[in-house]
Design a protein around this motif. Sequence first.
Motif, mmCIF file in Angstrom:
data_model
loop_
_atom_site.group_PDB
_atom_site.id
_atom_site.type_symbol
_atom_site.label_atom_id
_atom_site.label_comp_id
_atom_site.label_asym_id
_atom_site.label_seq_id
_atom_site.Cartn_x
_atom_site.Cartn_y
_atom_site.Cartn_z
ATOM 1 N N THR A 145 59.563 -60.087 47.312
ATOM 2 C CA THR A 145 60.643 -60.850 47.914
ATOM 3 C C THR A 145 61.816 -60.418 47.201
ATOM 4 O O THR A 145 62.051 -60.490 46.016
ATOM 5 N N HIS B 225 63.391 -62.770 42.251
ATOM 6 C CA HIS B 225 62.391 -62.435 43.201
ATOM 7 C C HIS B 225 61.410 -63.252 43.296
ATOM 8 O O HIS B 225 61.286 -64.049 42.111
ATOM 9 N N GLY C 132 67.606 -63.125 54.326
ATOM 10 C CA GLY C 132 67.411 -61.748 53.915
ATOM 11 C C GLY C 132 69.006 -61.073 54.422
ATOM 12 O O GLY C 132 69.677 -61.519 55.080
ATOM 13 N N ASP D 261 63.734 -64.080 53.304
ATOM 14 C CA ASP D 261 62.898 -63.750 52.347
ATOM 15 C C ASP D 261 62.353 -64.695 51.719
ATOM 16 O O ASP D 261 61.196 -64.585 51.132
#
Length: 705
Positions: A80, A87, A689, A666
Amino acid sequence: MQKHICLNPVLLAILAATSSVYAQDKATQLEEVVVSGSKEGTAIKKTPVAINKINKAVLEEKKPTFVGQVLNQTPGVYVTDLGNGQHMTSIRYPITTSAVYQYLEDGIPIRPVGLFNHNAMYEINLDGIESIEVIKGPASSLYGSNAAGGAVNFLTKAAGPKPEAMIGYQRSNQGYQKYDFGVSGSSEKQGLRITGFVSDRTGGWQTYNNADRAGVTARHDLALGERTTLKTIATYNRLFTQMPGSLNRADYDNRAGYSYQTFTWRKVEATRLSTALEGNWNEGGLTTLTAYYRNNTTNQLPSFLIFGTGAIPPGGTYQATAAGRTTDNSFESRGFDARHRQDFLQTRLRLIVGASLEETPMEANEKNLAITRNPFSGIYTGYTVGTTRRDYTVDVSSKALYSQLEYTPLRAVTLVAGGRYDKITYDYKNKLVPSATTGAASEERSYNQFSPKLGATWNPTNQVNLYTNVSRGFAPPEVSSQYGGSLAVPNLKPAVYDNLDLGVRFTSADKKYNSEIALYRLIGRDEQVSYTISPGLSEPRNAGKTLHQGIEFGFGYREKVWDARLNGTYAQHKFQEYRTSATLDYSGKDMQKAPKWLVNGEVGVKPTNNLRLSSEVQYLSSYYMDLANTVKYNGHTLLNLRASYKWQGAELWAGLFNATNKKYADDASSSYSGVGAYNPNAQDTFSPGAPRTFLVGIRYTLGAK
């Protein structure tokens, strides 16, 4: 009764016929050579591991600004994008921050045992990387702790045979820009390559998310004679980013670019230096001696450590005060790895033996914050620094012995057996008076683990490769979980993972098609999970037993004009035994953030030798946001378009990401326990996102490729 994966037989047949790793460029799948399966270059058809390689051609084609843009093309892998390099990862495991992965640079973990960071791949300079290898499933027999869900090995670029210089620039409509540079040169006995970048982000779709990054990698290769080489790598990466944090459900639905934050930040500096002496000093042998050093500081006032209540129903207000924390962490590592490979029986028998030592003193400090908040807008407006919450040091020591035996009794059959013994010691010293709010009393504790592995490959034809693998992975409690979390008395257990793989790889005789399918079953015991007490407040706990099982698949096709690939996974991740209290039992439930389907596909066309156009689709299915399996994120499908044009030494490229301007998250989670009233605005959080993003770039390379 435990449910098992049940796929339509027709679908299984289609997957078996068309599954593959991403399309290779000028090389077929079974001819691919990988180093991560045995720490030495080995044909993939002799490697009984679910392993994929992202080669130089793919990296040059995609020019990723974020590592997930290439890793997500690998079957069973999803990363992600939490913004500015941050991430979370899913490899045979739910999307997680847990310490179940090992990230390496040329085979050396970029972080030491006990100090895992789920964001650690932002400490990699992608501009200095030649290829990436991904091992799926436990790799602890070679790489030790945390290599349970998988390992990602970033292999650095060596100097080319001729002098070369490169400069590039790219920019997006969301305030991002990046400058690239690189030089390379070689002589008869040595080569040097230096590659780096500087980037920043200002403005864009989020109200609070500016950042700047920089990284540089230098690699020097030196021949010390006909039998000896010396490889030295120095890498430095820096990140400063604002942290917009997550949103409650109402704000995510109505104003996804909003942020409650005005002062949260993260600053990271990571330096690594390694030198490897390698020599063929006896007949059939290869000895590698590697010394390495790490220096890392991560200081932050993070958004995820601000604890305020979410919005109450429309017309209401936010709580006017909140609590928060700063965290300062630093460590230095000094390590040494000695490895010898010896071939016997005319290379039919190969033995690898090795030992490693590592010492990592680290320091951690946390301050409590009293935070004020606008009750109408929800924005955090300021803070004052309060008491010291944690102040401690830990000397982390790890010692390991490992060995791997490879035997080829028949030309088409290879058998592999290996194992590793690790001893890890935490020498913890609390500088504060021990209490429930300042941490446990000083102590020393050790963890011992043996991680075995058995595997076999069979090549019935030149086009077909079958393999099976049984392996174990483990992960000791992290230092931050053991001594920096909310647990008054540290009592976490090491997690152990047992894995079974069955796989087949295929390449057509004309080398246009290649394919792969893998079935796996991974059982975790005492697996550490993050139990969410309330939004932003969680603590580590051991789940009794978990089950992870699935099928990884794909299809690849490449000819002169067209290329196509389809990669993905269908998986289940369940708690088999997990009781958080006498009344809350989540046994049999799906784990949080565990989508069953992850699919990535791409079609590319080259109407001329210089021009390539491609379209990519990323699909993520729905998943449960809470432990009780009552709150769902619906998943999303994203479309990315790319174009590139090369002319002599120049290259132009453009990308349109999230081309349909899809609204998606995300990360989505919920603290709802399944008991009592459900309040989505108080219990659900979303990391939105990015909307449609247009990026253009230009690069010029002087010198022959």
